[in-house]
Enzyme design. Structure first.
Site, PDB file in Angstrom:
ATOM      1  N   CYS A   1      -2.071   7.639  19.070  1.00  0.00           N
ATOM      2  CA  CYS A   1      -3.498   7.807  19.359  1.00  0.00           C
ATOM      3  C   CYS A   1      -4.023   9.188  19.019  1.00  0.00           C
ATOM      4  CB  CYS A   1      -3.750   7.497  20.840  1.00  0.00           C
ATOM      5  SG  CYS A   1      -3.209   5.853  21.301  1.00  0.00           S
TER       6      CYS A   1
ATOM      7  N   LYS B   1     -14.152   6.344  22.883  1.00  0.00           N
ATOM      8  CA  LYS B   1     -12.684   6.346  22.810  1.00  0.00           C
ATOM      9  C   LYS B   1     -12.181   7.459  21.881  1.00  0.00           C
ATOM     10  CE  LYS B   1      -8.453   5.323  23.219  1.00  0.00           C
ATOM     11  NZ  LYS B   1      -7.588   4.202  23.099  1.00  0.00           N
TER      12      LYS B   1
HETATM   13  N1  NAD Z   1       0.122   1.377  22.489  1.00  0.00           N
HETATM   14  C1  NAD Z   1      -0.757   2.111  23.153  1.00  0.00           C
HETATM   15  O1  NAD Z   1      -0.392   2.901  24.043  1.00  0.00           O
HETATM   16  C2  NAD Z   1      -2.240   1.997  22.887  1.00  0.00           C
HETATM   17  C3  NAD Z   1      -3.108   2.624  23.781  1.00  0.00           C
HETATM   18  C4  NAD Z   1      -4.472   2.527  23.590  1.00  0.00           C
HETATM   19  C5  NAD Z   1      -4.955   1.828  22.496  1.00  0.00           C
HETATM   20  N2  NAD Z   1      -4.111   1.227  21.629  1.00  0.00           N
HETATM   21  C6  NAD Z   1      -4.731   0.530  20.498  1.00  0.00           C
HETATM   22  O2  NAD Z   1      -4.073  -0.670  20.242  1.00  0.00           O
HETATM   23  C7  NAD Z   1      -3.839  -0.831  18.849  1.00  0.00           C
HETATM   24  C8  NAD Z   1      -2.602  -1.654  18.673  1.00  0.00           C
HETATM   25  O3  NAD Z   1      -1.538  -0.888  19.197  1.00  0.00           O
HETATM   26  P1  NAD Z   1      -0.178  -1.497  19.708  1.00  0.00           P
HETATM   27  O4  NAD Z   1       0.536  -0.370  20.373  1.00  0.00           O
HETATM   28  O5  NAD Z   1      -0.407  -2.755  20.472  1.00  0.00           O
HETATM   29  O6  NAD Z   1       0.540  -1.849  18.325  1.00  0.00           O
HETATM   30  P2  NAD Z   1       1.907  -2.650  18.158  1.00  0.00           P
HETATM   31  O7  NAD Z   1       2.436  -2.241  16.833  1.00  0.00           O
HETATM   32  O8  NAD Z   1       2.768  -2.518  19.370  1.00  0.00           O
HETATM   33  O9  NAD Z   1       1.431  -4.174  18.095  1.00  0.00           O
HETATM   34  C9  NAD Z   1       0.576  -4.686  17.134  1.00  0.00           C
HETATM   35  C10 NAD Z   1       0.769  -6.186  17.079  1.00  0.00           C
HETATM   36  O10 NAD Z   1      -0.205  -6.720  16.172  1.00  0.00           O
HETATM   37  C11 NAD Z   1       0.445  -7.722  15.393  1.00  0.00           C
HETATM   38  N3  NAD Z   1      -0.353  -7.934  14.163  1.00  0.00           N
HETATM   39  C12 NAD Z   1      -0.470  -7.128  13.085  1.00  0.00           C
HETATM   40  N4  NAD Z   1      -1.309  -7.673  12.195  1.00  0.00           N
HETATM   41  C13 NAD Z   1      -1.723  -8.854  12.711  1.00  0.00           C
HETATM   42  C14 NAD Z   1      -2.598  -9.884  12.269  1.00  0.00           C
HETATM   43  N5  NAD Z   1      -3.220  -9.807  11.101  1.00  0.00           N
HETATM   44  N6  NAD Z   1      -2.791 -10.962  13.047  1.00  0.00           N
HETATM   45  C15 NAD Z   1      -2.155 -11.059  14.251  1.00  0.00           C
HETATM   46  N7  NAD Z   1      -1.321 -10.123  14.715  1.00  0.00           N
HETATM   47  C16 NAD Z   1      -1.106  -9.036  13.962  1.00  0.00           C
HETATM   48  C17 NAD Z   1       1.836  -7.173  15.170  1.00  0.00           C
HETATM   49  O11 NAD Z   1       2.748  -8.175  14.773  1.00  0.00           O
HETATM   50  C18 NAD Z   1       2.139  -6.583  16.545  1.00  0.00           C
HETATM   51  O12 NAD Z   1       2.714  -7.535  17.422  1.00  0.00           O
HETATM   52  C19 NAD Z   1      -3.709   0.607  18.341  1.00  0.00           C
HETATM   53  O13 NAD Z   1      -4.068   0.736  16.979  1.00  0.00           O
HETATM   54  C20 NAD Z   1      -4.668   1.374  19.231  1.00  0.00           C
HETATM   55  O14 NAD Z   1      -5.950   1.403  18.682  1.00  0.00           O
HETATM   56  C21 NAD Z   1      -2.751   1.290  21.803  1.00  0.00           C
END
Ligand code: NAD
Length: 407
Positions: A273, A220
């Site tokens: 990312c 990744k």
């Molecule tokens: N958004 C994208 O396009 C994308 C694409 C590929 C990978 N990702 C991966 O996904 C990860 C998360 O991204 P996202 O876009 O979903 O973030 P986001 O900010 O949209 O959502 C994160 C969620 O996690 C929750 N959270 C935080 N700490 C927590 C805890 N201790 N327990 C339970 N819930 C908790 C938050 O309240 C929030 O709802 C990124 O760091 C990345 O590695 C995201």
């Protein structure tokens, strides 16, 4: 271990109870797709309002094709949510997908991930499987995550299974990506890999098992590095062409062929990312005192982030050509969201460009067809229709338009 691939979702009994920790832009589409595959899913998030809305069948996130329908169908039924990890104690698969940020020094900040795993550890049982999906520096799952789980649960790896499977969605295409895009999974040991693959293949149709969690983590991260370095190359060549007064676009079109794919130049790279992942490898190589190993990655990061200085210089030179005092020229930066059609502004380089020009004392405005004037103001910028500006910086064509009727 022989890596395997599968193209079809199996129709085995959906007996597993699955918990998805983190219901954000990545976690909520995943939880919804798993629920739609016939599993009972418990979503855990620290955001109580988000949980409440999902339980009512409402999509708490912005527009994401297909997500409204899935949450309407499964919210409060196959997909129930809670802020309390104990509500997931009956689950046998725990998927963690909470954010990992960088601190001011570009070093990964594991606080959200560590909190999530400490929550999972409280309810972890013999034979459960835990999978991390957040993109992390290679070796995180086998070291930090394993320790958090073992310390918090008093179980040992082997009592539970642990794997890594990177989320590969893109906002705006999350549901279709989960259903079609190739996804990899790898265990911290052989049994974990096999077990995680067995469950995941029931809701991820295009799944490939790789030899280890470490390999899956690396896969990744290097995808992001490839993109960042290629954009940096395009940006560097673009600046060189500009200095030599060569039309970069003409040269690029003629140069590109099967073995040469020069990307488009830009104001840099935005999003959660690509600007983040190269730092994982740069920092890890620094920690290992292998300073020369990640030089290209570090340079690409700096090149991309510094593109706003190049563009600010170009814009200011254009302003000086107008028949107006510099401070009176209205400059409009068009396009703050970094991906076409998707309302996301995280690490937007056009946003950084607007801030830079404003800091230099220039009369700077911003416009984005996906953002309301109020939303633009919330970012600390002044909204303006491009037609009312003297100079418009158009992010898609990367051209500076001079609206002569304002001169
Ligand atoms: N958004 C994208 O396009 C994308 C694409 C590929 C990978 N990702 C991966 O996904 C990860 C998360 O991204 P996202 O876009 O979903 O973030 P986001 O900010 O949209 O959502 C994160 C969620 O996690 C929750 N959270 C935080 N700490 C927590 C805890 N201790 N327990 C339970 N819930 C908790 C938050 O309240 C929030 O709802 C990124 O760091 C990345 O590695 C995201």
């Amino acid at each position: 271990m022989t890596p395997q691939t599968t193209k079809k979702t199996t129709t085995q009994t959906k007996k597993e109870r699955i918990a998805v920790i983190g219901l954000g832009k990545a976690g909520l589409p995943l939880a919804s797709v798993i629920a739609d595959s016939g599993f009972k899913v418990t979503g855990i998030d620290i955001d109580a309002e988000r949980c409440r809305r999902i339980n009512k069948g409402e999509n708490p996130l912005g527009e994401e094709p297909g997500l409204d329908e899935l949450i309407q169908k499964h919210g409060g039924k196959n997909l129930t949510t809670s802020t309390n990890y104990h509500d997931a104690s009956h689950c046998t698969l725990f998927i963690v997908i909470v954010p990992l940020f960088l601190d001011k020094d570009n070093t990964p900040d594991f606080s959200a991930i560590s909190a999530a795993f400490k929550g999972v550890a409280k309810v972890l049982k013999q034979n459960d499987t835990v999978v991390l999906e957040t993109t992390v520096p290679p070796t995180t799952t086998e070291t930090l995550v394993r320790n958090w789980l073992e310390e918090g649960s008093h179980l040992k790896l082997g009592d539970f299974h642990l794997a890594f499977s990177p989320e590969r969605i893109m906002t705006g295409f999350s549901i279709s990506r989960l259903r079609e895009f190739p996804k990899v999974i790898g265990g911290v040991d052989e049994k974990s890999g096999r077990q995680a693959f067995r469950i995941y293949r029931q809701f991820i149709p295009n799944l490939k098992q790789v030899s280890s969690a470490r390999a899956a983590e690396f896969i990744k991260v290097i995808e992001g590095c490839y993109r960042d370095v290629n954009v940096a190359l395009a940006n560097e060549l673009f600046q060189i062409a500009d200095s030599l007064t060569i039309d970069f676009y003409e040269a690029r079109e003629a140069a590109n062929h099967k073995y040469c794919d020069i990307h488009l130049p830009s104001t840099g790279v935005g999003g959660h990312c690509i600007p983040v992942y190269p730092w994982f490898l740069v920092k890890e190589m620094e920690r290992r005192e292998k300073f020369s190993y990640a030089q290209l990655l570090r340079t690409a990061r700096v090149t991309n982030d510094e593109m706003i200085n190049f563009w600010a210089g170009k814009i200011i030179r254009e302003c000086l050509n107008l028949n107006k005092p510099l401070s009176k020229v209205k400059i409009c930066i068009k396009g703050l969201t970094y991906r076409k059609g998707v309302k996301e502004t995280y690490h937007s380089r056009n946003f950084a460009l607007a801030q830079l020009l404003a800091k230099k004392g220039l009369d700077t405005y911003a416009y984005d067809e996906l953002l309301t004037p109020k939303e633009i103001e919330k970012f600390g910028l002044k909204p303006l229709q491009p037609s009312k500006a003297d100079i418009v910086f158009d992010s898609f064509n990367l051209i500076i338009n001079t609206q002569t009727h304002h001169q």
